[in-house]
Design a protein around this motif. Structure first.
Motif, PDB file in Angstrom:
ATOM      1  N   ALA A  31     -28.675  -5.210 -30.720  1.00 61.15           N
ATOM      2  CA  ALA A  31     -28.478  -5.914 -32.259  1.00 61.15           C
ATOM      3  C   ALA A  31     -28.577  -4.965 -33.028  1.00 61.15           C
ATOM      4  O   ALA A  31     -27.926  -5.031 -34.050  1.00 61.15           O
ATOM      5  N   ALA A  32     -29.560  -4.041 -33.041  1.00 58.32           N
ATOM      6  CA  ALA A  32     -29.939  -2.891 -33.994  1.00 58.32           C
ATOM      7  C   ALA A  32     -28.637  -1.636 -33.856  1.00 58.32           C
ATOM      8  O   ALA A  32     -28.183  -1.377 -34.831  1.00 58.32           O
ATOM      9  N   ALA A  33     -28.299  -1.517 -32.735  1.00 55.89           N
ATOM     10  CA  ALA A  33     -26.999  -0.642 -32.710  1.00 55.89           C
ATOM     11  C   ALA A  33     -25.731  -1.110 -33.167  1.00 55.89           C
ATOM     12  O   ALA A  33     -25.080  -0.460 -33.882  1.00 55.89           O
ATOM     13  N   ILE A  34     -25.403  -2.430 -33.065  1.00 56.56           N
ATOM     14  CA  ILE A  34     -24.128  -3.119 -33.545  1.00 56.56           C
ATOM     15  C   ILE A  34     -24.441  -3.083 -35.044  1.00 56.56           C
ATOM     16  O   ILE A  34     -23.281  -2.582 -35.835  1.00 56.56           O
ATOM     17  N   ALA A  35     -25.770  -3.439 -35.611  1.00 55.32           N
ATOM     18  CA  ALA A  35     -25.906  -3.203 -37.141  1.00 55.32           C
ATOM     19  C   ALA A  35     -25.425  -1.741 -37.631  1.00 55.32           C
ATOM     20  O   ALA A  35     -24.855  -1.656 -38.526  1.00 55.32           O
ATOM     21  N   LEU A  36     -26.113  -0.798 -36.809  1.00 49.10           N
ATOM     22  CA  LEU A  36     -25.776   0.582 -37.345  1.00 49.10           C
ATOM     23  C   LEU A  36     -24.444   0.994 -37.091  1.00 49.10           C
ATOM     24  O   LEU A  36     -23.906   1.968 -38.047  1.00 49.10           O
ATOM     25  N   ALA A  37     -23.624   0.568 -36.062  1.00 46.00           N
ATOM     26  CA  ALA A  37     -22.204   0.795 -36.073  1.00 46.00           C
ATOM     27  C   ALA A  37     -21.277   0.276 -37.126  1.00 46.00           C
ATOM     28  O   ALA A  37     -20.610   1.010 -37.803  1.00 46.00           O
ATOM     29  N   ALA A  38     -21.751  -0.777 -37.640  1.00 46.67           N
ATOM     30  CA  ALA A  38     -21.254  -1.495 -38.787  1.00 46.67           C
ATOM     31  C   ALA A  38     -21.449  -0.863 -40.038  1.00 46.67           C
ATOM     32  O   ALA A  38     -20.536  -0.603 -40.721  1.00 46.67           O
ATOM     33  N   GLU A  39     -22.514  -0.222 -40.084  1.00 45.55           N
ATOM     34  CA  GLU A  39     -22.951   0.322 -41.212  1.00 45.55           C
ATOM     35  C   GLU A  39     -22.295   1.898 -41.552  1.00 45.55           C
ATOM     36  O   GLU A  39     -21.718   2.074 -42.621  1.00 45.55           O
ATOM     37  N   HIS A  40     -21.924   2.423 -40.282  1.00 41.65           N
ATOM     38  CA  HIS A  40     -21.278   3.613 -40.532  1.00 41.65           C
ATOM     39  C   HIS A  40     -19.815   3.477 -40.291  1.00 41.65           C
ATOM     40  O   HIS A  40     -19.046   4.761 -40.231  1.00 41.65           O
ATOM     41  N   HIS A  41     -19.411   2.312 -40.178  1.00 40.90           N
ATOM     42  CA  HIS A  41     -17.944   2.090 -40.211  1.00 40.90           C
ATOM     43  C   HIS A  41     -17.115   3.127 -39.020  1.00 40.90           C
ATOM     44  O   HIS A  41     -16.109   3.859 -39.350  1.00 40.90           O
ATOM     45  N   VAL A  42     -17.482   3.140 -37.910  1.00 37.17           N
ATOM     46  CA  VAL A  42     -16.918   3.848 -36.909  1.00 37.17           C
ATOM     47  C   VAL A  42     -15.448   3.509 -36.676  1.00 37.17           C
ATOM     48  O   VAL A  42     -15.286   2.338 -36.435  1.00 37.17           O
ATOM     49  N   ARG A  43     -14.684   4.159 -36.565  1.00 36.34           N
ATOM     50  CA  ARG A  43     -13.439   4.067 -36.357  1.00 36.34           C
ATOM     51  C   ARG A  43     -12.965   3.875 -34.898  1.00 36.34           C
ATOM     52  O   ARG A  43     -12.981   4.684 -34.042  1.00 36.34           O
ATOM     53  N   VAL A  44     -12.411   2.681 -34.450  1.00 37.87           N
ATOM     54  CA  VAL A  44     -12.138   2.568 -33.158  1.00 37.87           C
ATOM     55  C   VAL A  44     -10.554   1.848 -33.205  1.00 37.87           C
ATOM     56  O   VAL A  44     -10.461   0.884 -34.025  1.00 37.87           O
ATOM     57  N   SER A  45      -9.663   2.592 -32.698  1.00 43.07           N
ATOM     58  CA  SER A  45      -8.145   2.205 -32.653  1.00 43.07           C
ATOM     59  C   SER A  45      -7.797   1.447 -31.480  1.00 43.07           C
ATOM     60  O   SER A  45      -8.322   1.737 -30.640  1.00 43.07           O
ATOM     61  N   ALA A  46      -6.766   0.517 -31.731  1.00 41.85           N
ATOM     62  CA  ALA A  46      -6.413  -0.232 -30.631  1.00 41.85           C
ATOM     63  C   ALA A  46      -5.143   0.582 -29.976  1.00 41.85           C
ATOM     64  O   ALA A  46      -4.336   1.182 -30.720  1.00 41.85           O
ATOM     65  N   GLY A  47      -5.424   0.531 -28.869  1.00 42.89           N
ATOM     66  CA  GLY A  47      -4.254   1.527 -27.919  1.00 42.89           C
ATOM     67  C   GLY A  47      -4.728   1.597 -26.545  1.00 42.89           C
ATOM     68  O   GLY A  47      -5.433   1.515 -26.225  1.00 42.89           O
ATOM     69  N   ASP A  48      -3.672   2.098 -25.863  1.00 42.81           N
ATOM     70  CA  ASP A  48      -3.731   2.551 -24.163  1.00 42.81           C
ATOM     71  C   ASP A  48      -3.894   4.081 -24.155  1.00 42.81           C
ATOM     72  O   ASP A  48      -3.357   4.838 -24.966  1.00 42.81           O
ATOM     73  N   LEU A  49      -4.659   4.357 -23.541  1.00 42.49           N
ATOM     74  CA  LEU A  49      -5.063   5.954 -23.130  1.00 42.49           C
ATOM     75  C   LEU A  49      -3.783   6.591 -22.906  1.00 42.49           C
ATOM     76  O   LEU A  49      -3.496   7.859 -23.128  1.00 42.49           O
ATOM     77  N   ARG A  50      -2.763   6.051 -22.088  1.00 40.76           N
ATOM     78  CA  ARG A  50      -1.712   6.675 -21.825  1.00 40.76           C
ATOM     79  C   ARG A  50      -0.716   6.789 -22.815  1.00 40.76           C
ATOM     80  O   ARG A  50      -0.095   7.652 -22.963  1.00 40.76           O
ATOM     81  N   THR A  51      -0.708   5.999 -23.898  1.00 39.22           N
ATOM     82  CA  THR A  51       0.256   6.155 -24.979  1.00 39.22           C
ATOM     83  C   THR A  51      -0.333   6.378 -26.317  1.00 39.22           C
ATOM     84  O   THR A  51       0.143   6.885 -27.143  1.00 39.22           O
ATOM     85  N   GLY A  52      -1.672   6.085 -26.527  1.00 43.17           N
ATOM     86  CA  GLY A  52      -2.437   6.345 -27.717  1.00 43.17           C
ATOM     87  C   GLY A  52      -3.375   7.466 -28.146  1.00 43.17           C
ATOM     88  O   GLY A  52      -3.809   7.848 -29.092  1.00 43.17           O
ATOM     89  N   LEU A  53      -3.688   8.011 -26.780  1.00 43.74           N
ATOM     90  CA  LEU A  53      -4.595   8.998 -26.659  1.00 43.74           C
ATOM     91  C   LEU A  53      -4.229  10.366 -27.589  1.00 43.74           C
ATOM     92  O   LEU A  53      -4.792  11.001 -28.375  1.00 43.74           O
ATOM     93  N   GLU A  54      -2.893  10.722 -27.306  1.00 45.30           N
ATOM     94  CA  GLU A  54      -2.475  12.052 -27.664  1.00 45.30           C
ATOM     95  C   GLU A  54      -2.504  12.160 -29.281  1.00 45.30           C
ATOM     96  O   GLU A  54      -2.878  13.134 -29.833  1.00 45.30           O
ATOM     97  N   ALA A  55      -2.038  10.952 -29.826  1.00 46.01           N
ATOM     98  CA  ALA A  55      -1.725  10.749 -31.552  1.00 46.01           C
ATOM     99  C   ALA A  55      -3.260  11.051 -32.022  1.00 46.01           C
ATOM    100  O   ALA A  55      -3.491  11.522 -32.887  1.00 46.01           O
ATOM    101  N   LEU A  56      -4.100  10.315 -31.283  1.00 47.77           N
ATOM    102  CA  LEU A  56      -5.480  10.027 -32.014  1.00 47.77           C
ATOM    103  C   LEU A  56      -6.277  11.687 -31.774  1.00 47.77           C
ATOM    104  O   LEU A  56      -7.027  11.990 -32.729  1.00 47.77           O
ATOM    105  N   ALA A  57      -5.795  12.106 -30.509  1.00 44.80           N
ATOM    106  CA  ALA A  57      -6.604  13.436 -30.500  1.00 44.80           C
ATOM    107  C   ALA A  57      -5.885  14.448 -31.507  1.00 44.80           C
ATOM    108  O   ALA A  57      -6.755  15.475 -31.911  1.00 44.80           O
ATOM    109  N   ALA A  58      -4.889  14.346 -31.875  1.00 41.02           N
ATOM    110  CA  ALA A  58      -4.323  15.314 -32.801  1.00 41.02           C
ATOM    111  C   ALA A  58      -4.975  15.125 -34.023  1.00 41.02           C
ATOM    112  O   ALA A  58      -4.646  16.064 -34.751  1.00 41.02           O
TER     113      ALA A  58
END
Length: 331
Positions: free
Chosen positions: A219-246
């Motif tokens: 519960a505390a970690a969820i609140a912290l992640a929301a506070e810091h607006h961590v970016r998590v993108s939707a995608g498959d590692l086979r097709t989405g990883l390269e663009a995100l890594a770039a």
């Protein structure tokens, strides 16, 4: 046939599912969750329940997901009669939950294993996590840690509302400082919003019944992640990883992490994932159950609840631990 997690190597076979649940009871739940140990042992010997689970997709037969769905629908933890009644009389509703949901906990305590690997990498670091869910393992530098009951490590701006106790075995020393993380992002097929109450409710039910400390930490970690607006993108590692890594900034060391993620892939897909990460020129920190990461060599030590997972940098083991990351030892 199975790997060291007990995950069956073939599908839709009641014998394989039974073997998986027996292994879960013996290697994961034993000594950690008596209620789930009882449930897993009961299912392994119940032909009617095995027949319900066997037709599920490969990644939906896993005990953690099935048991979380059962609790979501009201089964009393550890009560095998309650579990059997629910599954045999309300299977359609439970199956819908199993198919719609996933085990996306990304236990925050696993960040200790990630920290041990990050200290081996020159910074500043661009941190990218596969299977990031709500982003809880993307902020290892935002938590406070106590190693071995006395050595404390806190964020540079002061103690965190999330405090994680880690038991270190002989041969491992705690990190001397937090890593310099200059950029972070996550990738997930189904990203979770840490600010959504449904996210918290489902992740809370995934925490094993006896683990109240983990539930409070979540519960505390969820609140912290929301506070810091961590970016998590939707995608498959086979097709989405390269663009995100770039998108990682120049002048940083790209580190791609994954914890309890490769187990959701079959063996050929695991190998392709590892090869794909290597092709990006990234360092890779993994914390997976033993036998899951194809680049990690076999360890000649007994598989116990405290040595079930192995942490590795680019396939080289540097620690073993329990599946929740709170116990770490030398491999």
């Amino acid at each position: 046939m199975n790997d060291n997690t007990g995950r069956p190597a073939f599908r839709h076979d009641t014998r394989a599912v039974a073997e998986w649940y027996r292994a879960f009871a013996a290697n994961q739940a034993a000594g950690s969750s008596p209620s789930l140990e009882r449930w897993a042992s009961a299912i392994a010997e119940d032909g009617d329940l095995l027949a319900l689970l066997a037709p599920l997709p490969y990644d939906k037969q896993q005990p953690n997901l099935v048991f979380a769905a059962a609790r979501w629908h009201g089964a009393r933890p550890g009560d095998t009669d309650s579990l059997r009644e629910l599954l045999t009389t309300r299977w359609a509703a439970v199956e819908t939950t199993i198919r719609m949901r996933a085990t996306q906990t990304n236990e925050a305590a696993r960040c200790a294993a990630i920290l041990l690997g990050l200290r081996l990498v020159p910074g500043p670091v661009a941190l990218l996590e596969i299977g990031a869910a709500a982003g809880l393992c993307l902020i290892p530098d935002r938590y406070s840690y106590t190693f071995g009951g006395n050595t404390r490590l806190v964020p540079v701006d002061g103690p965190s509302p999330v405090s994680i106790d880690i038991r270190l075995g002989d041969g491992l020393r705690p990190p001397a400082a937090m890593p310099d993380i200059a950029w972070r992002a996550g990738l997930d097929l189904n990203p979770l919003d840490p600010a959504d109450p449904d996210t918290l409710a489902w992740l809370q039910i995934l925490v094993w019944p006896e683990h109240e400390t983990r539930r409070a930490r979540l519960a505390a970690a969820i609140a912290l992640a929301a506070e810091h607006h961590v970016r998590v993108s939707a995608g498959d590692l086979r097709t989405g990883l390269e663009a995100l890594a770039a998108a990682a900034p120049r002048g940083t060391t790209l580190v791609i992490t994954h914890s309890a993620t490769l187990a959701y892939l079959d063996e050929p897909a695991r190998r392709k994932a590892v090869e794909h990460i290597a092709s990006l020129g990234a360092r890779r920190i993994s914390f997976e159950a033993r036998g899951v990461d194809p680049a990690v060599p076999h360890l000649d030590i007994p598989v116990t609840p405290s040595t079930l997972f192995v942490a590795a940098l680019d396939g080289t083991p540097y620690a073993v631990g329990d599946g929740h990351g709170t116990v770490l030892g030398h491999p």
